[in-house]
Design a protein around this motif. Structure first.
Motif, mmCIF file in Angstrom:
data_model
loop_
_atom_site.group_PDB
_atom_site.id
_atom_site.type_symbol
_atom_site.label_atom_id
_atom_site.label_comp_id
_atom_site.label_asym_id
_atom_site.label_seq_id
_atom_site.Cartn_x
_atom_site.Cartn_y
_atom_site.Cartn_z
ATOM 1 N N ASP A 34 1.031 -1.216 0.050
ATOM 2 C CA ASP A 34 0.047 0.093 0.024
ATOM 3 C C ASP A 34 1.029 1.364 0.041
ATOM 4 O O ASP A 34 2.057 1.079 0.034
ATOM 5 N N PRO A 35 0.346 2.399 -0.308
ATOM 6 C CA PRO A 35 1.016 3.629 0.009
ATOM 7 C C PRO A 35 1.710 3.880 1.353
ATOM 8 O O PRO A 35 1.324 3.665 2.419
ATOM 9 N N TRP A 36 3.209 4.270 1.086
ATOM 10 C CA TRP A 36 4.000 4.298 2.314
ATOM 11 C C TRP A 36 4.304 5.860 2.449
ATOM 12 O O TRP A 36 4.437 6.595 1.530
ATOM 13 N N PRO A 37 4.557 6.071 3.822
ATOM 14 C CA PRO A 37 4.693 7.615 4.053
ATOM 15 C C PRO A 37 6.224 7.946 3.585
ATOM 16 O O PRO A 37 6.944 7.054 3.267
ATOM 17 N N SER A 38 6.725 9.254 3.369
ATOM 18 C CA SER A 38 5.522 10.392 3.852
ATOM 19 C C SER A 38 4.648 10.737 2.852
ATOM 20 O O SER A 38 3.638 11.082 3.051
ATOM 21 N N ASP A 39 5.064 10.728 1.485
ATOM 22 C CA ASP A 39 4.082 11.432 0.596
ATOM 23 C C ASP A 39 3.193 10.732 -0.222
ATOM 24 O O ASP A 39 2.121 11.032 -0.446
ATOM 25 N N GLU A 40 3.325 9.245 -0.194
ATOM 26 C CA GLU A 40 2.414 8.374 -1.110
ATOM 27 C C GLU A 40 1.115 8.473 -0.549
ATOM 28 O O GLU A 40 0.144 8.652 -1.203
ATOM 29 N N PRO A 41 0.923 8.168 0.810
ATOM 30 C CA PRO A 41 -0.418 8.053 1.250
ATOM 31 C C PRO A 41 -1.241 9.331 1.045
ATOM 32 O O PRO A 41 -2.502 9.575 0.669
ATOM 33 N N ARG A 42 -0.514 10.468 1.223
ATOM 34 C CA ARG A 42 -1.178 11.821 1.066
ATOM 35 C C ARG A 42 -1.606 12.043 -0.483
ATOM 36 O O ARG A 42 -2.916 12.554 -0.666
ATOM 37 N N PHE A 43 -0.755 11.586 -1.444
ATOM 38 C CA PHE A 43 -1.280 11.828 -2.781
ATOM 39 C C PHE A 43 -2.469 10.879 -3.397
ATOM 40 O O PHE A 43 -3.495 11.105 -4.074
ATOM 41 N N ALA A 44 -2.211 9.529 -2.498
ATOM 42 C CA ALA A 44 -3.197 8.653 -2.876
ATOM 43 C C ALA A 44 -4.661 8.962 -2.254
ATOM 44 O O ALA A 44 -5.784 8.696 -2.954
ATOM 45 N N LEU A 45 -4.412 9.476 -1.353
ATOM 46 C CA LEU A 45 -5.689 10.003 -0.396
ATOM 47 C C LEU A 45 -6.464 11.097 -1.200
ATOM 48 O O LEU A 45 -7.713 11.015 -1.450
#
Length: 576
Positions: A34-45
């Motif tokens: 799944d998306p990993w911090p720091s940026d990936e979850p922010r952009f995926a969200l």
């Protein structure tokens, strides 16, 4: 030397084999994490909320507008999901396609400016570079920016060195504009015009002559840049005007157009480093390509003395890019990543000769050998010695068995790299380096991703939340991170993301009190302080080096509010 119109069967096979290797190496592990911090979850969200809300114009982070970045990457992730229907694949797909696009651009430039063999060398040199693969296996904005800038450079170089080719020039300018609405720096591709002017006025070899009456065609390049920017800017401004009664939209416009661009460059507020910060980046994160510097530097110098514009333009542009990003205080390694495709391009004409040099082969073996030995030692230490560093890492990641699977992975990879060095030796050092890099990326994708996913992505913690939250009950989120809301996969209430944590807690407790029997709060451990009775709360475990809890109203100490100092906790205590 072959002309650009000739291609042997072997060259065609090599080209398709290179693309297949790139697809396997960069695509390894897609769908396994799944998306990993720091940026990936922010952009995926942001992309996920676009799909769910239907609002593709204004990105959101929970209930707040998200104005840190233009929405290009969010659009592509959301569009990928609409096509694929799986977020684990969709959020990484834009980076994979961007990487393949960069490889095709540098291959084609090498083919056009020299020959197909140089094109293969250029793409191979880019693919073997550590930072290129490491970043394109992540769902950040930088791989996409790198692609748009590389595509812009492709159009400009085709026009400036093999032209006039005005369609290629306008295409390059349009791609530069797309780079602007991706991260703001796409316009830096136009710095290629500076070394072109030097070459043109200096009568350099290989530079294209455009004619005095072509001024209006140059102006159309600016029109192409502005047209690409207008794809996003005009609808965004019209949409903000339609929300004139909501000050959040006016703040969004001001922040994304001014504060996050010129303001960030002129007065950087994070990632402060000294002027020479990029020197070790160029030396070490660009390994093993950087091993060729002792061979390419004198050859570049000789080419410049011979007035070879094919070397001057890309190399001059790299220098200008490095200077540009060295000026502000805020610096990150990914800022200069767009220079990598051009570095591979100007290295490629000399690789055929350099790869036969014994010193370069030995350097490559040392690189793989040192990397293998380090991984082997670390893996054995984690399995047998249990030093403090590996123990603390395992605890922070929530590994109950001390992270044995991870240390076995390190031991195995280290052994593979050392076996490659021992078996292939100096005579086949190129194969040892290439095989070692491929092995590292395949192990990362297929072995490390599944091991680290729960602790890196908050998938495990949020699964615990779903398991413990009764059907029909509501969840409020305090001091949350993007990966928490992303991985929850069900509706939740948030009390702002940028709001101070003590204010979020106060708002959350007030919200919970309105229906104490059916409302829970999800909270970061330091925020609870002495205001929550932990014996009545549920510990959810660790994720991203954080500890999380959920509780109902009976665990709350009435009238107690956390101290405002929690909003100033050291970044290492709360961030990935």
């Amino acid at each position: 030397m072959l002309t650009t119109s000739q291609a042997t069967t072997q060259e065609r096979r090599q080209f398709w084999l290179l693309l297949l290797i790139a697809l396997v190496v960069i695509g390894a592990g897609i769908g396994l994490r799944d998306p990993w911090p720091s940026d990936e979850p922010r952009f995926a969200l942001a992309a996920k909320q676009m799909v769910e809300s239907g609002d593709w114009l204004f990105p959101h982070r929970g209930s707040e507008l998200y104005s840190d970045k233009p929405p290009m990457l969010f659009w592509l992730e959301a569009a990928s999901y609409k096509v694929i229907g799986n977020w684990r694949i969709a959020f990484l797909l834009p980076s994979l396609l961007a990487a393949l696009g960069c490889l095709l651009c540098v291959y084609d430039l090498g083919r056009r400016l020299w020959n197909r063999q140089v094109g293969l060398y250029a793409a191979s040199a880019l693919l073997i570079t550590f930072q290129f693969v490491y970043q394109t296996k992540r769902a950040q904005i930088d791989p996409l920016v790198m692609f748009y800038i590389t595509a812009a450079n492709w159009g400009l170089l085709v026009h400036l060195l093999k032209g006039p080719n005005w369609r290629a020039f306008w295409f390059g300018c349009f791609c530069a504009g797309l780079g602007v609405i991706t991260k703001g720096v796409g316009v830096l591709a136009l710095l290629m015009l500076v070394p072109y002017l030097v070459a043109s006025f200096g009568q350099w070899n290989g530079v294209a002559r455009m004619g005095a009456g072509a001024w209006w065609r140059w102006v159309l390049g600016l029109v192409a840049v502005l047209a690409a920017i207008a794809v996003w800017l005009v609808p965004m401004l019209l949409g903000a005007k339609a929300h004139a009664n909501d000050p959040a939209y006016a703040a969004y416009v001001n922040d994304i157009l001014f504060h996050q661009t010129a303001g960030r460059y002129g007065k950087s507020w994070d990632h402060h480093h000294n002027t020479l910060y990029y020197v070790p980046i160029v030396l070490f994160t660009w390994l093993p390509l950087s091993l060729t510097y002792p061979g390419t530097l004198p050859r570049w110098w000789r080419a410049l003395k011979e007035k070879d514009a094919r070397i001057l333009l890309p190399l001059g542009w790299i220098v200008l890019l490095l200077v540009f990003f060295s000026i502000p205080k805020g610096k990150r390694d990914v800022y200069i990543m767009p220079a990598l495709p051009m570095l591979a391009l100007v290295t490629a004409p000399y690789l055929g000769e350099l790869l036969h040099k014994r010193w370069l082969r030995i350097a490559g073996l040392v690189f793989i050998g040192v990397m293998g030995a380090a991984m082997l030692v670390m893996g054995i230490a984690g399995l047998a010695v249990h030093p403090k560093a590996t123990t603390n890492f395992a605890i922070a990641r929530g590994f109950e068995d001390g992270g044995r699977a991870l240390w076995w992975m390190g031991t195995t990879l280290g052994a593979i790299l050392l076996l490659l060095v021992a078996a292939l030796r100096v005579r086949r050092a190129v194969a040892a380096v290439a095989g070692g890099m491929v092995a590292m990326w395949l192990v990362l994708g297929f072995w490390a991703y599944p091991i680290l996913n729960d602790s890196s992505s908050a998938a495990g913690v949020m699964q615990e939340v779903r398991d413990r939250l009764p059907a029909g009950d509501q969840l409020g989120m305090v001091a949350w991170k993007e990966q928490n809301l992303l991985m929850l996969n069900r509706p939740a209430v948030d009390f702002g993301f940028t709001q101070p944590w003590h204010d979020q807690y106060a708002a959350g407790v007030k919200w919970q009190a309105q229906d104490p029997a059916h409302r829970w709060l999800f909270v970061l451990d330091p925020v609870m302080g002495q205001c929550v009775d932990r014996s009545k709360a549920i510990s959810l475990g660790h994720a991203n080096r954080r500890e999380w809890w959920m509780f109902k109203a009976d665990a709350v100490t009435p009238g107690c509010l956390p101290d405002e100092s929690i909003d100033r906790l050291p970044a290492a205590a709360v961030d990935e």
